[in-house]
Design a protein around this motif. Structure first.
Motif, PDB file in Angstrom:
ATOM      1  N   ASN A  79     136.016 -36.084 -24.470  1.00 31.29           N
ATOM      2  CA  ASN A  79     136.430 -35.302 -23.309  1.00 31.29           C
ATOM      3  C   ASN A  79     135.503 -34.107 -23.060  1.00 31.29           C
ATOM      4  O   ASN A  79     135.281 -33.706 -21.915  1.00 31.29           O
ATOM      5  N   ASP A 137     141.092 -33.366 -20.157  1.00 30.36           N
ATOM      6  CA  ASP A 137     141.309 -33.740 -21.550  1.00 30.36           C
ATOM      7  C   ASP A 137     142.039 -35.062 -21.718  1.00 30.36           C
ATOM      8  O   ASP A 137     142.142 -35.579 -22.821  1.00 30.36           O
ATOM      9  N   THR A 138     142.595 -35.602 -20.651  1.00 35.55           N
ATOM     10  CA  THR A 138     143.274 -36.890 -20.727  1.00 35.55           C
ATOM     11  C   THR A 138     142.411 -37.947 -20.055  1.00 35.55           C
ATOM     12  O   THR A 138     142.149 -37.857 -18.855  1.00 35.55           O
ATOM     13  N   VAL A 169     139.619 -40.558 -27.987  1.00 39.72           N
ATOM     14  CA  VAL A 169     141.040 -40.173 -27.916  1.00 39.72           C
ATOM     15  C   VAL A 169     141.885 -41.241 -28.596  1.00 39.72           C
ATOM     16  O   VAL A 169     141.712 -42.434 -28.359  1.00 39.72           O
ATOM     17  N   TRP A 181     149.315 -32.795 -31.871  1.00 34.16           N
ATOM     18  CA  TRP A 181     148.899 -32.439 -30.519  1.00 34.16           C
ATOM     19  C   TRP A 181     149.566 -33.379 -29.518  1.00 34.16           C
ATOM     20  O   TRP A 181     148.933 -34.307 -29.020  1.00 34.16           O
ATOM     21  N   ASP A 183     151.067 -35.420 -26.399  1.00 35.13           N
ATOM     22  CA  ASP A 183     150.586 -35.694 -25.039  1.00 35.13           C
ATOM     23  C   ASP A 183     149.072 -35.574 -24.916  1.00 35.13           C
ATOM     24  O   ASP A 183     148.551 -35.308 -23.823  1.00 35.13           O
ATOM     25  N   ASN A 184     148.340 -35.768 -25.998  1.00 37.39           N
ATOM     26  CA  ASN A 184     146.884 -35.733 -25.914  1.00 37.39           C
ATOM     27  C   ASN A 184     146.258 -37.022 -26.428  1.00 37.39           C
ATOM     28  O   ASN A 184     145.137 -37.022 -26.935  1.00 37.39           O
ATOM     29  N   HIS A 209     139.180 -36.362 -31.864  1.00 40.57           N
ATOM     30  CA  HIS A 209     139.812 -35.559 -30.821  1.00 40.57           C
ATOM     31  C   HIS A 209     140.801 -34.501 -31.303  1.00 40.57           C
ATOM     32  O   HIS A 209     140.810 -33.373 -30.799  1.00 40.57           O
TER      33      HIS A 209
END
Length: 290
Positions: A79, A137-138, A169, A181, A183-184, A209
């Motif tokens: 990312n 980041d997603t 990721v 972390w 939702d990443n 990540h």
């Protein structure tokens, strides 16, 4: 009896405005170059740079070229290389990566996109990448890339060998992502990717990540996860950050694994490439399914 010997690291975060980071990266690669064993591949699971800028991306690859630590490169974008880029568009950053990979890969293997497939000693590697136009980041993965993943694994499945997917990721719900972390992960693409991985035997999903340290039984007993864990037949390996302090495990930079593939197992040997130190207490052995 080792059939594939690869060094795997992640989150190098090269920034030419921070020269010590370049030295730390070079020092680890020199550790590999000095090895008495042949290193078949150097695998880097994304965040090669802090901001994906041209000087830093060029430095990342040039340092590899100067050290010449391995016969093949299997490198993914992260990312920070795509979503955090400041001096070009996201597509421009991906094309810059492709050009540098093609010019400096010692095996001569060429790629057309930032997601690609390659074989090392007959073992299939599939590298994934954010291919969206406006992400941070997603990651966004197109239907074309999802299909490419399935096709690439299906193409090599009849070899009867383990296969490796490299993504910066991680998938959701593995390697403690929900604790470290939330939702990443791959989020909306996660279930689709998992379903594809689970179709095939002996698939290993390698990610980074989340800056989780190399860990073992203590973290697993206390927090319920491990940096190497097998779920629904798929082995998920989450790598520590090479450059920045880690959590939930060995905190030092320079950490990664030496991955050794044998007939019946894949052995992940914990190593600090920066200090040339093995950490056998954190080794992980994964038995291959027959």
């Amino acid at each position: 009896g080792c059939r594939l010997n690869a060094a795997i690291v992640s989150d190098v975060h090269i920034d030419v405005d921070w020269p010590i980071g370049e030295w730390i990266w070079a020092n680890g690669l020199n550790d590999l170059e000095r090895s008495k064993d042949t290193i078949d591949a150097l695998i880097v699971s994304g965040d090669l740079t802090n901001y994906g800028d041209a000087p830093s991306m060029e430095s990342f690859f040039n340092i590899i070229g100067e050290a010449n630590p391995a016969e093949n490169l299997v490198v993914a974008m992260g990312n920070h290389d795509v979503g955090h880029v400041e001096d070009t568009t996201q597509e421009g950053a991906r094309q810059r990566f492709v050009n540098l990979y093609n010019s400096l890969n010692p095996s001569g293997h060429k790629i057309e996109k930032a997601y690609y497939k390659t074989d090392v000693n007959g073992y299939r590697f599939v590298v994934l990448c954010d291919d969206g136009d406006d992400t941070w980041d997603t990651p966004d993965m197109s239907a074309e890339q999802i299909q490419f993943l399935d096709d690439s694994l299906n193409e090599a499945a009849d070899r009867g060998l383990p296969m490796f997917v490299v993504s910066h990721v991680p998938c959701n719900g593995v390697n403690g992502l929900d604790t470290i972390w939330p939702d990443n992960g791959l989020n909306e693409n996660s279930d689709t990717v998992k379903a594809i991985l689970e179709k095939y035997e002996n698939v290993f999903f390698i990610s980074g990540h989340v800056h989780t340290g190399v860990n073992g039984p203590l973290v697993e007993n206390v927090f319920g996860f491990s940096c190497v864990e097998k779920k629904n037949g798929v082995t998920y390996v989450n790598l520590p950050t090479y450059m920045i302090v880690n959590r939930y495990g060995v905190p030092w930079g320079g950490m990664g694994f030496q991955m050794e593939v044998y007939e019946n197992e894949v052995l992940f040997r914990a190593r600090n490439f920066g200090s040339s130190t093995w950490y056998p207490v954190y080794d992980h052995s994964v038995q291959l399914d027959k």
